[in-house]
Design a protein around this motif. Structure first.
Motif, PDB file in Angstrom:
ATOM      1  N   TYR A   1       0.832  -1.210   0.000  1.00  0.00           N
ATOM      2  CA  TYR A   1       0.000   0.000   0.000  1.00  0.00           C
ATOM      3  C   TYR A   1       0.863   1.255   0.000  1.00  0.00           C
ATOM      4  O   TYR A   1       0.549   2.236  -0.695  1.00  0.00           O
ATOM      5  CB  TYR A   1      -0.929   0.016   1.212  1.00  0.00           C
ATOM      6  N   SER A  57      -7.939   2.616  -4.802  1.00  0.00           N
ATOM      7  CA  SER A  57      -7.256   1.381  -4.402  1.00  0.00           C
ATOM      8  C   SER A  57      -7.916   0.166  -5.053  1.00  0.00           C
ATOM      9  O   SER A  57      -7.227  -0.753  -5.525  1.00  0.00           O
ATOM     10  CB  SER A  57      -7.279   1.236  -2.879  1.00  0.00           C
ATOM     11  N   ILE A  77      -2.642  -4.581  -2.510  1.00  0.00           N
ATOM     12  CA  ILE A  77      -3.098  -3.692  -1.435  1.00  0.00           C
ATOM     13  C   ILE A  77      -3.984  -4.459  -0.457  1.00  0.00           C
ATOM     14  O   ILE A  77      -3.749  -4.466   0.753  1.00  0.00           O
ATOM     15  CB  ILE A  77      -3.882  -2.498  -2.009  1.00  0.00           C
TER      16      ILE A  77
END
Length: 576
Positions: free
Chosen positions: A491, A511, A545
Motif C-alpha cells: 500500500y 485502491s 493492497i
C-alpha cells in the motif's frame, strides 16, 4: 366558605361517574363483539370486502378489542380470498408484531407464507414457513412449497434460493425439474443438474435427455502480446456542473487507480490497452455504447457501476463471450449462471456465509444468535446467507429483525434485551452511522456476564459517533471485505505512486481500481481471455493492497472476507 365533596365526606365526582363509565365500556365491548360476528358472517358468505370493512378497525391495538388478533387474522383471510395480497400481508405483519402471544400464530405464519409466494417473494415465503413446527406443519408446508416452486420460472431467483437453502431436498428437486425443462443446457446448467441429481439421489432417467443436450464448452482463446480492455463507467463528461463532478468523484478515482495499474503492468512486461467509454447515468447511453462494433473485439470489459447497466453488460458479455468484471457491486445475483461475469468484491451473500462460519467456530453453537439487518437488497442477502450457513454449522438463529435506521423507534424495538441476554452473539448488517450507537447502547444494558459478542461491518470503525473504547471492546468483531493494511509495503508503494500522479492521497475506490486491473490483467497475460478455468483452480493470489483474491471452484465473486478485531486499537485479521 368554599366546600368540596371530599371535605364534606361525600364521594368524588369521578366515583359518581364510574357506573356510567363502566356501562359505556360494556356497551362499547358489546358493539365490538357484534361487529366482529358480522365480519365473520360476511366472510363465511363470501362477501370479502364487507368482511374486511368490519374487521379492520377491530384489529387495531388502539381499539382494545379483546379478540383483536382473531379479527386481524380473519381480515387477512378475507383479503387473500379477494386477491388483495398486500393488504393481507400488512395485517399479518400487525399480528406478528403486536400480538406476540396469539395462540394462532402458526396459522398466521402459514398464511403469510402463501401471501409471500403470491407476491413473488420466494425468499420471505420460505423463511416464514421455516418457522413452523415440522411435526404439525411439515406435510402442509411441503405441499405449499412444491406447488409454488413448480411455477417459478425466473433463473436468477432459483440460483439465489439454491445458495440460501443448499440442503433443501424439495428445493433441489424442483430446481432440477426447472433446469430440465429450460431447453438446451449450457455447461454450467449441465454441471448444476448433475450435482443436484447426485446430492439428492434423484432418479437420473427423467433428466437423461436434458443432460445430453449440453453444448460443448467454448475453446480457450490464444494468448496475445497485449490485451484490449474496455472500461465502461458513468463519467458523465457532458455535465460539467459541480454537483455532478462531486457525485462522480468515486468514478474518476476508480479510473485513476485503473490507469496506475496499467502503468505497473506495462513495467512488468504485461501491457494492456484501456479503451474508455462514458456510459452516462442511464441505460440509453450504455445501449449506444454496446452497439459500437469495436466493443465486440475487446479481450475484457470493466464496469459499469449501476445495477440496471450491470445487467445489460452482463448479457452482452455472455452473448459475445467476453469476460466482464463489475468493480463495485456486491450483488451475487448479477453473476449467477453467467461464466463471463465476475464481481471484483465478495458478494453480500458470500460475506454472510464466511462471517457465519467464523462465528460458529469463534462463538460456538451452544447458544443462539440474534441477527439484525437493514431492509436493503445487500443486507437482506447477507442475513439470509448468514442464517443458512450458521444453522448448517449446527447453530440456531433465535431472532431475526429487519429495521430502517432512520426510524429510531423501530431500531430500538429490534434490539430486545430479553433476546440479547440469552444470545452468544449479535450480528448487525448495517453501514448506517445511526445503527452503531443504538447497538452499543442496547448491549450496555445487558449484564456483562450474559452480554453477547457483537459482529458488525468494518465500516463501523470509521464512524465518528463511536468511541475507541466501544470499537476495541473484547467482544467486538468486524467483517471487512475492503480492509487493507495501511502500513504494508504494497500500500505504501501504491500511495507513493498515486500521490506523484494525482497530487492527492488515494481513496478506497482508487485502491480498488488498482487492485482489480492488476489481478485480472495478470490473469489475461498468464492464461489469455478465457481464464475462467484457471481462476477456478488457483490458490488465493496475494493482493497488492488488499487481502488475497480468490475465485475457487467456479465462484464468480471474490471469496476472501477478512474478519477482524482490534488489539491494542490496531486491526488484527483472525481468519488470515
Amino acid at each position: 366558605m368554599t366546600h368540596s365533596y371530599r371535605a364534606a365526606g361525600r364521594p368524588g365526582r369521578w366515583l359518581l361517574l364510574l357506573p356510567l363509565l363502566l356501562l359505556s365500556l360494556a356497551a362499547a365491548a358489546q358493539g365490538q363483539l357484534a361487529r366482529y360476528r358480522t365480519g365473520q358472517a360476511q366472510l363465511d358468505q363470501g362477501h370479502f370486502a364487507a368482511a374486511m370493512k368490519e374487521l379492520e378497525p377491530l384489529a387495531q391495538p388502539i381499539n382494545h378489542f379483546a379478540q383483536a388478533p382473531d379479527a386481524a387474522y380473519l381480515y387477512a383471510v378475507a383479503a387473500t380470498r379477494a386477491g388483495q395480497w398486500a393488504e393481507a400481508e400488512q395485517m399479518l405483519n400487525l399480528v406478528r408484531n403486536q400480538y406476540l402471544t396469539y395462540p394462532g400464530l402458526n396459522e398466521v405464519l402459514y398464511l403469510q407464507g402463501q401471501v409471500s409466494f403470491e407476491q413473488g417473494d420466494y425468499d420471505t415465503a420460505l423463511r416464514t414457513l421455516g418457522l413452523l413446527p415440522a411435526a404439525q406443519y411439515g406435510p402442509l408446508r411441503e405441499a405449499m412449497q412444491a406447488s409454488y416452486l413448480a411455477k417459478l420460472k425466473d433463473r436468477t431467483t432459483w440460483q439465489r434460493l439454491r445458495k440460501r437453502y443448499p440442503q433443501s431436498a424439495l428445493l433441489g428437486r424442483c430446481y432440477a425439474d426447472f433446469l430440465a425443462a429450460s431447453g438446451p443446457l449450457t455447461p454450467a446448467d449441465r454441471q448444476q443438474l448433475d450435482a443436484l441429481i447426485t446430492q439428492f439421489k434423484l432418479d437420473r432417467k427423467p433428466y437423461a435427455s436434458a443432460l445430453a443436450t449440453a453444448p460443448a464448452a467454448p475453446k480457450a482463446l490464444p494468448r496475445k502480446a497485449t490485451y484490449n480492455i474496455g472500461v465502461l463507467l458513468p463519467f458523465e463528461l457532458t455535465d460539467n456542473t459541480w454537483q455532478t463532478k462531486s457525485q462522480n468523484r468515486f468514478v474518476t478515482d476508480l479510473y485513476a487507480g485503473l490507469r496506475l495499474a496499467q502503468d505497473s503492468l506495462q513495467r512488468a512486461g504485461r501491457p494492456v490497452q484501456l479503451f474508455t467509454y462514458d456510459t452516462g447515468a442511464d441505460t440509453l447511453t450504455l445501449k449506444t455504447v454496446l452497439a459500437l462494433p469495436e466493443l465486440a473485439g475487446m479481450d475484457m470489459l470493466i464496469g459499469p457501476v449501476y445495477k440496471s447497466g450491470a445487467r445489460l453488460l452482463a448479457q452482452y458479455a455472455r452473448e459475445h463471450q467476453i469476460v466482464c468484471v463489475n468493480p463495485l457491486s456486491q450483488d451475487a445475483d448479477l453473476v449467477l449462471d453467467n461464466p463471463y461475469h465476475y464481481l471484483y468484491s465478495p458478494s453480500a451473500a458470500t460475506q454472510g456465509r464466511v462471517a457465519a462460519q467464523f462465528a460458529a467456530t469463534t462463538f460456538g453453537t451452544g447458544r443462539p444468535a440474534v441477527l439484525l439487518h437493514e431492509e436493503t437488497k445487500d443486507d437482506n442477502d447477507f442475513a439470509a446467507a448468514y442464517q443458512a450457513a450458521y444453522e448448517a454449522a449446527g447453530g440456531h438463529v433465535a431472532a431475526t429483525h429487519s429495521f430502517h435506521p432512520d426510524d429510531p423507534a423501530g431500531l430500538a424495538a429490534a434490539l430486545l434485551p430479553a433476546e440479547l441476554t440469552g444470545a452468544s452473539h449479535l450480528v448487525v448488517a448495517s453501514d448506517n452511522r445511526k445503527t452503531g450507537p443504538a447497538a452499543f447502547a442496547a448491549l450496555a444494558a445487558v449484564p456483562a456476564a450474559t452480554r453477547p459478542a457483537l459482529l458488525v461491518p468494518g465500516t463501523w470503525l470509521d464512524n465518528p459517533e463511536l468511541g475507541l473504547g466501544q470499537l476495541g471492546g473484547a467482544g467486538v468483531y468486524y467483517y471487512y471485505p475492503k480492509y487493507y493494511d495501511r502500513a504494508a509495503a504494497g500500500y505504501r508503494r501504491f500511495r507513493q505512486l498515486y500521490l506523484a500522479q494525482q497530487k492527492l492521497p488515494p481513496s478506497v475506490f482508487a485502491s480498488q481500481g488498482f487492485e482489480l486491473l492488476l489481478f485480472f490483467g495478470n490473469a489475461l497475460a498468464q492464461y489469455g481471455p478465457a481464464f475462467q478455468g484457471a481462476l477456478a483452480t488457483l490458490p488465493p493470489q496475494p493482493g497488492a493492497i488488499f487481502e488475497p483474491l480468490t475465485y475457487p471452484n467456479g465462484a464468480h465473486d471474490n471469496q476472501t472476507v477478512p474478519l477482524l478485531k482490534l488489539s491494542n486499537l490496531e486491526p488484527r485479521i483472525l481468519n488470515k
